[in-house]
Design a protein around this motif. Structure first.
Motif, PDB file in Angstrom:
ATOM      1  N   VAL A  90       8.134   5.757  10.506  1.00 25.60           N
ATOM      2  CA  VAL A  90       9.469   6.676  11.056  1.00 25.60           C
ATOM      3  C   VAL A  90       9.127   6.454  12.609  1.00 25.60           C
ATOM      4  N   TYR A  91       7.677   6.167  13.023  1.00 21.10           N
ATOM      5  CA  TYR A  91       7.684   6.259  14.716  1.00 21.10           C
ATOM      6  C   TYR A  91       6.400   5.911  14.897  1.00 21.10           C
ATOM      7  N   PRO A  92       6.956   4.652  15.279  1.00 24.94           N
ATOM      8  CA  PRO A  92       5.377   3.582  16.087  1.00 24.94           C
ATOM      9  C   PRO A  92       4.511   3.927  15.947  1.00 24.94           C
ATOM     10  N   ILE A  93       3.536   3.852  15.393  1.00 24.58           N
ATOM     11  CA  ILE A  93       2.071   4.562  15.918  1.00 24.58           C
ATOM     12  C   ILE A  93       1.370   3.732  16.930  1.00 24.58           C
ATOM     13  N   ARG A  94       0.900   4.150  17.974  1.00 27.10           N
ATOM     14  CA  ARG A  94      -0.339   3.967  18.885  1.00 27.10           C
ATOM     15  C   ARG A  94      -1.019   4.071  18.194  1.00 27.10           C
ATOM     16  N   VAL A  95      -2.386   2.819  18.093  1.00 22.63           N
ATOM     17  CA  VAL A  95      -3.689   2.903  17.282  1.00 22.63           C
ATOM     18  C   VAL A  95      -4.794   3.576  18.492  1.00 22.63           C
ATOM     19  N   LEU A 273      -9.179  -3.732  -0.804  1.00 23.36           N
ATOM     20  CA  LEU A 273      -8.436  -5.263   0.226  1.00 23.36           C
ATOM     21  C   LEU A 273      -7.531  -4.054   1.220  1.00 23.36           C
ATOM     22  N   ALA A 274      -6.879  -3.152   0.821  1.00 29.64           N
ATOM     23  CA  ALA A 274      -5.972  -2.117   1.605  1.00 29.64           C
ATOM     24  C   ALA A 274      -6.406  -1.870   2.362  1.00 29.64           C
ATOM     25  N   ALA A 275      -7.506  -1.514   2.581  1.00 27.54           N
ATOM     26  CA  ALA A 275      -8.735  -1.437   4.230  1.00 27.54           C
ATOM     27  C   ALA A 275      -8.544  -2.672   4.527  1.00 27.54           C
ATOM     28  N   ILE A 276      -8.550  -3.349   4.261  1.00 24.38           N
ATOM     29  CA  ILE A 276      -9.034  -5.161   5.001  1.00 24.38           C
ATOM     30  C   ILE A 276      -7.668  -5.695   5.693  1.00 24.38           C
ATOM     31  N   ILE A 277      -7.214  -4.616   5.167  1.00 23.81           N
ATOM     32  CA  ILE A 277      -5.026  -5.675   5.293  1.00 23.81           C
ATOM     33  C   ILE A 277      -4.693  -4.536   6.788  1.00 23.81           C
ATOM     34  N   VAL A 278      -5.325  -3.243   6.762  1.00 24.85           N
ATOM     35  CA  VAL A 278      -5.311  -2.349   7.616  1.00 24.85           C
ATOM     36  C   VAL A 278      -5.780  -3.735   9.269  1.00 24.85           C
ATOM     37  N   LEU A 279      -6.713  -3.530   8.752  1.00 25.96           N
ATOM     38  CA  LEU A 279      -7.965  -3.683  10.113  1.00 25.96           C
ATOM     39  C   LEU A 279      -6.841  -4.220  11.002  1.00 25.96           C
ATOM     40  N   PRO A 280      -7.035  -6.094  10.608  1.00 28.39           N
ATOM     41  CA  PRO A 280      -5.378  -6.531  11.410  1.00 28.39           C
ATOM     42  C   PRO A 280      -4.412  -6.387  11.970  1.00 28.39           C
ATOM     43  N   ILE A 281      -3.907  -5.072  10.993  1.00 21.06           N
ATOM     44  CA  ILE A 281      -2.530  -4.510  11.607  1.00 21.06           C
ATOM     45  C   ILE A 281      -2.863  -3.486  12.487  1.00 21.06           C
ATOM     46  N   LEU A 282      -3.817  -2.761  13.057  1.00 21.25           N
ATOM     47  CA  LEU A 282      -4.588  -1.738  13.480  1.00 21.25           C
ATOM     48  C   LEU A 282      -3.615  -3.081  15.030  1.00 21.25           C
ATOM     49  N   TYR A 283      -5.153  -4.096  14.482  1.00 18.60           N
ATOM     50  CA  TYR A 283      -4.862  -5.199  16.049  1.00 18.60           C
ATOM     51  C   TYR A 283      -3.710  -5.318  17.021  1.00 18.60           C
ATOM     52  N   THR A 284      -2.490  -5.753  16.495  1.00 19.80           N
ATOM     53  CA  THR A 284      -1.816  -6.364  16.714  1.00 19.80           C
ATOM     54  C   THR A 284      -1.569  -5.589  17.680  1.00 19.80           C
ATOM     55  N   GLU A 285      -1.038  -5.786  18.863  1.00 23.70           N
ATOM     56  CA  GLU A 285      -0.361  -5.133  19.872  1.00 23.70           C
ATOM     57  C   GLU A 285      -1.161  -3.233  19.730  1.00 23.70           C
ATOM     58  N   GLU A 286      -1.477  -3.323  19.751  1.00 23.96           N
ATOM     59  CA  GLU A 286      -2.774  -1.375  19.255  1.00 23.96           C
ATOM     60  C   GLU A 286      -1.951  -0.472  19.225  1.00 23.96           C
ATOM     61  N   LYS A 287      -0.804  -1.168  18.322  1.00 22.35           N
ATOM     62  CA  LYS A 287       0.409   0.073  17.548  1.00 22.35           C
ATOM     63  C   LYS A 287       0.668  -0.514  16.148  1.00 22.35           C
ATOM     64  N   MET A 288       1.151   0.349  15.330  1.00 21.07           N
ATOM     65  CA  MET A 288       1.134  -0.033  13.877  1.00 21.07           C
ATOM     66  C   MET A 288       3.302   0.504  14.381  1.00 21.07           C
ATOM     67  N   THR A 289       3.582  -1.214  13.920  1.00 24.16           N
ATOM     68  CA  THR A 289       5.208  -1.013  14.217  1.00 24.16           C
ATOM     69  C   THR A 289       6.320  -0.403  13.234  1.00 24.16           C
ATOM     70  N   ARG A 290       7.335  -0.586  12.886  1.00 25.55           N
ATOM     71  CA  ARG A 290       7.878  -0.136  11.998  1.00 25.55           C
ATOM     72  C   ARG A 290       8.119  -1.342  10.656  1.00 25.55           C
ATOM     73  N   LEU A 291       8.051  -2.287  10.999  1.00 23.78           N
ATOM     74  CA  LEU A 291       7.773  -3.677   9.586  1.00 23.78           C
ATOM     75  C   LEU A 291       6.446  -3.398   9.576  1.00 23.78           C
ATOM     76  N   GLU A 292       5.175  -3.352  10.068  1.00 21.76           N
ATOM     77  CA  GLU A 292       4.470  -3.174   9.253  1.00 21.76           C
ATOM     78  C   GLU A 292       3.866  -2.222   8.238  1.00 21.76           C
ATOM     79  N   GLY A 293       4.559  -1.127   9.003  1.00 24.71           N
ATOM     80  CA  GLY A 293       4.881  -0.402   7.519  1.00 24.71           C
ATOM     81  C   GLY A 293       5.048  -0.316   6.367  1.00 24.71           C
ATOM     82  N   VAL A 294       6.403  -0.893   6.561  1.00 26.91           N
ATOM     83  CA  VAL A 294       7.411  -1.464   5.371  1.00 26.91           C
ATOM     84  C   VAL A 294       6.043  -2.078   4.286  1.00 26.91           C
ATOM     85  N   PHE A 295       5.906  -3.014   5.184  1.00 24.09           N
ATOM     86  CA  PHE A 295       5.313  -3.988   4.510  1.00 24.09           C
ATOM     87  C   PHE A 295       3.539  -2.955   4.131  1.00 24.09           C
ATOM     88  N   LEU A 296       3.185  -1.899   4.329  1.00 21.20           N
ATOM     89  CA  LEU A 296       2.248  -1.235   4.212  1.00 21.20           C
ATOM     90  C   LEU A 296       2.741  -0.487   2.562  1.00 21.20           C
TER      91      LEU A 296
END
Length: 312
Positions: A90-95, A273-296
């Protein structure tokens, strides 16, 4: 007709309750001198996890241990994949840095510890429950210490200056109540609809119940994301997952020890595994993008497909 009323009424309560909760939590954070992230990780997270608490305790008292554990495990999977994924889409999230460096690693640690306790001993004893509750108290204490803010942003102050501490608290409580009842109505309607179509009780318990108890998180997180309150959104999802393990399963196993029952190691592994996957996603550019949201979101539906295959 009754099913339609339950579904529509539940959705209305979820939307209105989510909006009230976000507004109240934001102003409460400013009034208490805390960041919205801390409120999301504590007040909002615990409140939106209350459906899981009621269901797990009720299931444990009726000796439905696998339902009690499965509810928390399934809700965590939904929180970390579907809820975060939809919010980022819905809206890229700043982490926030705190989430990346402290809360997400704590979630991974809690997930691994739960797997070890269940797979090694086959149950959650009262001793394990006591340890989890103590860990919860320590987490809340340090979370508040980490997240104490200085002066709120001027814009935030202006938007909430007219709200007293009492009014902010009323908004939070009213929002939480609507979310809880809205989730209950929606789950009842979904379960009845599923039964009318001949879907088995096993599928209902593994999917609809876990997803239904995550609806408060879905509603509040999506609304926070739409309002651009990414810290509140991600704090709610991550905090609720930590609370599901330490508070829901901890308090429930204190009341009645829980055996692993029919919960598979696959479910526990997917949660971790879901918790582990989320960690590197949070580290990418310090935000969660729409593409990463679709992947989740894709990961969540992959899990549902796996559940359907196992019970077919």
């Amino acid at each position: 007709m009754i099913i339609a009323l339950l579904l529509i009424g539940g959705l209305v309560l979820l939307c209105v309750g989510g909006d009230l909760l976000v507004r109240g939590a934001e102003s409460l954070a400013i009034r208490l001198g805390m960041t919205p992230l801390v409120i999301g990780l504590t007040v909002v997270a615990f409140g939106t996890s209350s459906p899981e608490l009621f269901i797990s305790i009720g299931a444990a008292l009726r000796e439905l241990d696998d339902v009690a554990i499965g509810n928390a495990v399934g809700s965590n999977i939904a929180n970390l994949t579907l809820v975060l994924g939809l919010a980022a889409w819905v809206y890229p999230i700043r982490v926030e840095t705190q989430v990346m460096k402290k809360d997400a690693p704590i979630l991974i640690l809690c997930s691994v510890a739960l797997c070890v306790m269940l797979l090694v001993s086959g149950m959650l004893t009262r001793g394990y429950g006591a340890l989890m509750v103590l860990a919860l108290a320590a987490y809340i204490f340090f979370c508040i210490r980490w997240g104490k803010s200085g002066d709120p942003e001027p814009a935030d102050c202006e938007s909430t200056a007219s709200r007293s501490l009492f009014l902010s608290t009323v908004l939070v409580v009213a929002g939480l109540a609507m979310l809880v009842y809205g989730a209950d109505f929606f789950v009842d309607g979904a379960v009845q609809l599923a039964r009318n179509f001949g879907i088995s009780e096993a599928v209902i318990s593994l999917t609809l119940v876990a997803l239904g108890t995550s609806l408060p998180e879905v509603a509040s997180t999506l609304i926070a994301s739409l309002k651009g309150k990414g810290d509140l959104a991600i704090g709610n999802a991550v905090g609720s997952s930590i609370f599901n393990i330490l508070a829901i399963l901890g308090l429930t196993s204190l009341i009645a020890p829980l055996s692993i029952g029919n919960i598979s190691w696959v479910d526990l592994a997917f949660m971790t595994l879901a918790a582990i996957i989320v960690l590197p996603i949070l580290y990418t550019e310090e935000k969660m993008t729409r593409l990463e949201g679709v992947f989740l979101v894709f990961c969540y539906f992959a899990y549902l497909s796996l559940v359907a295959y196992r019970i077919s």
